[in-house]
Design a protein around this motif. Structure first.
Motif, PDB file in Angstrom:
ATOM      1  N   ARG A 141     -27.077   0.676  44.852  1.00  0.00           N
ATOM      2  CA  ARG A 141     -26.843   2.257  45.804  1.00  0.00           C
ATOM      3  C   ARG A 141     -26.115   1.989  47.000  1.00  0.00           C
ATOM      4  NH1 ARG A 141     -28.416   6.615  44.533  1.00  0.00           N
ATOM      5  NH2 ARG A 141     -29.379   7.501  46.731  1.00  0.00           N
ATOM      6  N   GLY A 142     -25.728   1.100  47.435  1.00  0.00           N
ATOM      7  CA  GLY A 142     -24.692   0.229  48.695  1.00  0.00           C
ATOM      8  C   GLY A 142     -25.594   0.537  50.041  1.00  0.00           C
ATOM      9  N   TYR A 143     -26.576   0.457  50.053  1.00  0.00           N
ATOM     10  CA  TYR A 143     -27.898   0.295  51.047  1.00  0.00           C
ATOM     11  C   TYR A 143     -29.315  -0.235  50.946  1.00  0.00           C
ATOM     12  CZ  TYR A 143     -29.933   4.437  49.112  1.00  0.00           C
ATOM     13  OH  TYR A 143     -30.843   5.189  48.317  1.00  0.00           O
ATOM     14  N   GLY A 144     -29.579  -1.299  51.257  1.00  0.00           N
ATOM     15  CA  GLY A 144     -30.436  -1.951  51.332  1.00  0.00           C
ATOM     16  C   GLY A 144     -31.584  -1.587  52.608  1.00  0.00           C
ATOM     17  N   TYR A 145     -33.308  -1.426  52.435  1.00  0.00           N
ATOM     18  CA  TYR A 145     -34.263  -0.444  53.069  1.00  0.00           C
ATOM     19  C   TYR A 145     -33.937  -0.239  54.388  1.00  0.00           C
ATOM     20  CZ  TYR A 145     -38.572   1.111  54.303  1.00  0.00           C
ATOM     21  OH  TYR A 145     -39.723   2.320  55.495  1.00  0.00           O
ATOM     22  N   GLY A 146     -33.444  -1.745  54.499  1.00  0.00           N
ATOM     23  CA  GLY A 146     -33.950  -1.664  57.049  1.00  0.00           C
ATOM     24  C   GLY A 146     -32.404  -0.280  56.802  1.00  0.00           C
ATOM     25  N   GLU A 147     -31.559  -0.996  56.553  1.00  0.00           N
ATOM     26  CA  GLU A 147     -30.177   0.887  56.777  1.00  0.00           C
ATOM     27  C   GLU A 147     -30.923   1.960  55.998  1.00  0.00           C
ATOM     28  OE1 GLU A 147     -26.346  -1.050  55.160  1.00  0.00           O
ATOM     29  OE2 GLU A 147     -27.805  -1.770  53.126  1.00  0.00           O
ATOM     30  N   TYR A 148     -31.156   2.081  55.243  1.00  0.00           N
ATOM     31  CA  TYR A 148     -32.192   3.144  55.484  1.00  0.00           C
ATOM     32  C   TYR A 148     -32.906   4.135  56.015  1.00  0.00           C
ATOM     33  CZ  TYR A 148     -33.773   8.042  52.980  1.00  0.00           C
ATOM     34  OH  TYR A 148     -34.574   8.965  52.679  1.00  0.00           O
ATOM     35  N   ARG A 149     -33.177   2.722  56.340  1.00  0.00           N
ATOM     36  CA  ARG A 149     -34.934   3.137  58.286  1.00  0.00           C
ATOM     37  C   ARG A 149     -34.514   3.509  58.980  1.00  0.00           C
ATOM     38  NH1 ARG A 149     -40.398   2.318  59.843  1.00  0.00           N
ATOM     39  NH2 ARG A 149     -40.149   3.955  60.709  1.00  0.00           N
ATOM     40  N   THR A 150     -33.456   2.508  59.531  1.00  0.00           N
ATOM     41  CA  THR A 150     -32.286   2.576  60.311  1.00  0.00           C
ATOM     42  C   THR A 150     -31.632   4.202  60.564  1.00  0.00           C
ATOM     43  OG1 THR A 150     -31.796   0.230  60.527  1.00  0.00           O
ATOM     44  CG2 THR A 150     -30.149   2.173  61.894  1.00  0.00           C
ATOM     45  N   LEU A 151     -32.147   5.498  59.677  1.00  0.00           N
ATOM     46  CA  LEU A 151     -31.258   6.076  59.803  1.00  0.00           C
ATOM     47  C   LEU A 151     -32.047   7.582  59.999  1.00  0.00           C
ATOM     48  CD1 LEU A 151     -28.320   8.282  59.133  1.00  0.00           C
ATOM     49  CD2 LEU A 151     -29.165   7.616  56.012  1.00  0.00           C
ATOM     50  N   VAL A 152     -33.147   7.364  59.205  1.00  0.00           N
ATOM     51  CA  VAL A 152     -34.093   7.955  58.964  1.00  0.00           C
ATOM     52  C   VAL A 152     -34.494   7.658  60.648  1.00  0.00           C
ATOM     53  CG1 VAL A 152     -36.598   8.018  59.254  1.00  0.00           C
ATOM     54  CG2 VAL A 152     -35.392   7.986  57.162  1.00  0.00           C
ATOM     55  N   ASP A 153     -34.337   6.505  61.664  1.00  0.00           N
ATOM     56  CA  ASP A 153     -34.709   6.594  62.767  1.00  0.00           C
ATOM     57  C   ASP A 153     -33.728   7.540  63.837  1.00  0.00           C
ATOM     58  OD1 ASP A 153     -37.393   4.915  61.634  1.00  0.00           O
ATOM     59  OD2 ASP A 153     -36.293   2.757  62.749  1.00  0.00           O
ATOM     60  N   ILE A 199     -36.837  17.303  62.550  1.00  0.00           N
ATOM     61  CA  ILE A 199     -36.729  17.068  61.586  1.00  0.00           C
ATOM     62  C   ILE A 199     -37.342  16.788  60.085  1.00  0.00           C
ATOM     63  CG2 ILE A 199     -35.695  14.999  61.633  1.00  0.00           C
ATOM     64  CD1 ILE A 199     -32.667  16.068  59.982  1.00  0.00           C
ATOM     65  N   ALA A 200     -37.184  17.974  59.151  1.00  0.00           N
ATOM     66  CA  ALA A 200     -37.630  17.336  57.810  1.00  0.00           C
ATOM     67  C   ALA A 200     -37.167  16.843  56.804  1.00  0.00           C
ATOM     68  CB  ALA A 200     -38.407  18.842  56.669  1.00  0.00           C
ATOM     69  N   ILE A 201     -37.806  15.519  56.584  1.00  0.00           N
ATOM     70  CA  ILE A 201     -37.374  14.418  55.226  1.00  0.00           C
ATOM     71  C   ILE A 201     -37.800  14.499  54.522  1.00  0.00           C
ATOM     72  CG2 ILE A 201     -36.681  12.111  55.175  1.00  0.00           C
ATOM     73  CD1 ILE A 201     -36.102  12.055  58.294  1.00  0.00           C
ATOM     74  N   THR A 202     -37.103  15.553  53.111  1.00  0.00           N
ATOM     75  CA  THR A 202     -37.829  14.854  51.867  1.00  0.00           C
ATOM     76  C   THR A 202     -36.789  13.790  50.874  1.00  0.00           C
ATOM     77  OG1 THR A 202     -36.458  16.818  51.195  1.00  0.00           O
ATOM     78  CG2 THR A 202     -38.203  17.252  51.470  1.00  0.00           C
ATOM     79  N   THR A 203     -36.700  13.556  49.996  1.00  0.00           N
ATOM     80  CA  THR A 203     -36.741  12.047  49.006  1.00  0.00           C
ATOM     81  C   THR A 203     -36.668  12.430  47.058  1.00  0.00           C
ATOM     82  OG1 THR A 203     -35.964   9.892  49.890  1.00  0.00           O
ATOM     83  CG2 THR A 203     -37.943  10.770  49.223  1.00  0.00           C
ATOM     84  N   ASP A 204     -35.803  11.003  47.143  1.00  0.00           N
ATOM     85  CA  ASP A 204     -36.183  11.173  45.842  1.00  0.00           C
ATOM     86  C   ASP A 204     -36.792   9.824  45.315  1.00  0.00           C
ATOM     87  OD1 ASP A 204     -34.982  13.211  45.094  1.00  0.00           O
ATOM     88  OD2 ASP A 204     -33.032  13.103  44.597  1.00  0.00           O
ATOM     89  N   ARG A 240     -43.224   8.035  55.942  1.00  0.00           N
ATOM     90  CA  ARG A 240     -43.953  10.156  55.722  1.00  0.00           C
ATOM     91  C   ARG A 240     -42.849  11.265  56.037  1.00  0.00           C
ATOM     92  NH1 ARG A 240     -48.913   9.706  57.257  1.00  0.00           N
ATOM     93  NH2 ARG A 240     -49.100  11.943  57.765  1.00  0.00           N
ATOM     94  N   PHE A 241     -42.346  11.013  54.700  1.00  0.00           N
ATOM     95  CA  PHE A 241     -41.498  12.306  54.202  1.00  0.00           C
ATOM     96  C   PHE A 241     -42.370  13.150  53.699  1.00  0.00           C
ATOM     97  CE2 PHE A 241     -39.323   8.187  51.704  1.00  0.00           C
ATOM     98  CZ  PHE A 241     -38.661   8.317  52.778  1.00  0.00           C
ATOM     99  N   ASP A 242     -41.548  14.424  54.494  1.00  0.00           N
ATOM    100  CA  ASP A 242     -41.988  15.945  54.223  1.00  0.00           C
ATOM    101  C   ASP A 242     -42.878  15.729  52.750  1.00  0.00           C
ATOM    102  OD1 ASP A 242     -42.111  17.404  56.629  1.00  0.00           O
ATOM    103  OD2 ASP A 242     -40.592  16.169  56.568  1.00  0.00           O
ATOM    104  N   ASN A 243     -41.729  15.710  51.868  1.00  0.00           N
ATOM    105  CA  ASN A 243     -41.300  15.795  50.157  1.00  0.00           C
ATOM    106  C   ASN A 243     -40.818  14.556  49.300  1.00  0.00           C
ATOM    107  OD1 ASN A 243     -43.392  17.416  48.165  1.00  0.00           O
ATOM    108  ND2 ASN A 243     -43.029  19.397  49.208  1.00  0.00           N
ATOM    109  N   ALA A 244     -41.444  14.779  48.250  1.00  0.00           N
ATOM    110  CA  ALA A 244     -40.371  13.791  47.629  1.00  0.00           C
ATOM    111  C   ALA A 244     -40.939  13.906  46.086  1.00  0.00           C
ATOM    112  CB  ALA A 244     -41.721  12.491  46.903  1.00  0.00           C
ATOM    113  N   PHE A 245     -39.251  14.754  44.980  1.00  0.00           N
ATOM    114  CA  PHE A 245     -39.514  14.521  44.391  1.00  0.00           C
ATOM    115  C   PHE A 245     -39.007  13.143  43.208  1.00  0.00           C
ATOM    116  CE2 PHE A 245     -36.734  17.862  45.627  1.00  0.00           C
ATOM    117  CZ  PHE A 245     -37.964  18.877  45.765  1.00  0.00           C
TER     118      PHE A 245
END
Length: 282
Positions: free
Chosen positions: A126-138, A147-152, A176-181
């Protein structure tokens, strides 16, 4: 209305066949995107959705995705601008700023995480780690608190351990995603994973993990929805509701569905200010 701004994909995740079937990423020229978008607004469309396999990776000569958001978002008569599906790697500060500063851009982003475990993310390429993803969400939430954040989320990818599954469960509670597929991994022929990575997690384990993810996400989604009761919001009416001819379905800017009783002015394309009075589990 939908406007395709990018075709193909350069990401080569190990579970996905898209780069092999649709080729390398190619951006549509900005003038063509604007021509199509203006034509849709002239036809009466209030909402436009920009489409791309990894839409925020868009490039055409020196134009990037932030430029497209600002340019399309400024078309007179456009009420809402959405986009799908972005990739977590290419969410630059410029794109976040364009979202926050362009009034027509909806405060909703579908941001596929896939797994909360760095080992799984690495095997998925995927090219990212969980820490980078979490930083982006923040960063997204700092710029747009509503903002509402949904995910897969995909469970049971090759060699996924119980610890790695637990990391995904922790990520769901933390973000705490708003929704997930949600999906259980299954091999797709032609992918790197199908060629080189044995599908080692048995079906029963995949199903149990999937059930756990779904249960956690359902609880979180219903808590987030319940917290909307008593608030006012603006909805864009999409059409009649599936359940009753006397009701219409609209959506908030954060993409939450809202049911309203039919009445004067309640028609597809109408923008209404509503008080949110109650919720169902969905």
């Amino acid at each position: 209305g939908h406007v395709t701004i990018q075709r193909g994909c350069d990401k080569f995740c190990t579970f996905c066949v898209v780069p092999y079937t649709r080729g390398r990423e190619r951006g549509v020229p900005p003038r063509e995107i604007l021509r199509q978008a203006r034509a849709m607004v002239d036809m009466g469309f209030k909402e436009i959705q920009l489409l791309g396999q990894t839409v925020n990776s868009y490039r055409y000569e020196d134009a990037g995705f932030a430029d497209i958001l600002r340019a399309v978002g400024a078309i007179p008569g456009l009420v809402r601008l959405r986009f799908t599906s972005p990739y977590p790697l290419d969410f630059s500060p410029a794109v976040i700023a364009a979202m926050a500063e362009t009034q027509t851009v909806c405060h909703h982003v579908h941001l596929p995480l896939q797994s909360g475990a760095d080992g799984v993310l690495a095997r998925m390429r995927r090219g990212y780690g969980y820490g980078e993803y979490r930083t982006l969400v923040d960063a997204l939430r700092a710029a747009m608190p509503d903002i509402a954040i949904t995910t897969d989320i995909m469970v049971g990818f090759c060699d996924e351990t119980e610890d790695e599954h637990a990391a995904t469960m922790r990520a769901i509670e933390e973000i705490r995603f708003d929704n997930a597929f949600t999906f259980a991994y299954s091999e797709r022929s032609g992918t790197v994973a199908a060629r080189k990575m044995p599908d080692t997690v048995d079906d029963a384990t995949k199903q149990r993990r999937l059930d756990e993810v779904i249960a956690a996400q359902r609880r979180i989604s219903s808590e987030i929805i319940a917290a909307q009761v008593g608030r006012r919001d603006q909805i864009l009416i999409e059409g009649p509701s599936k359940r009753s001819p006397d009701e219409f379905l609209g959506r908030t800017g954060t993409f939450r569905p809202v049911i309203v009783k039919s009445g004067p002015g309640v028609e597809p394309g109408a923008l209404l200010d509503v008080a949110l009075e109650g919720t169902t589990s969905a």
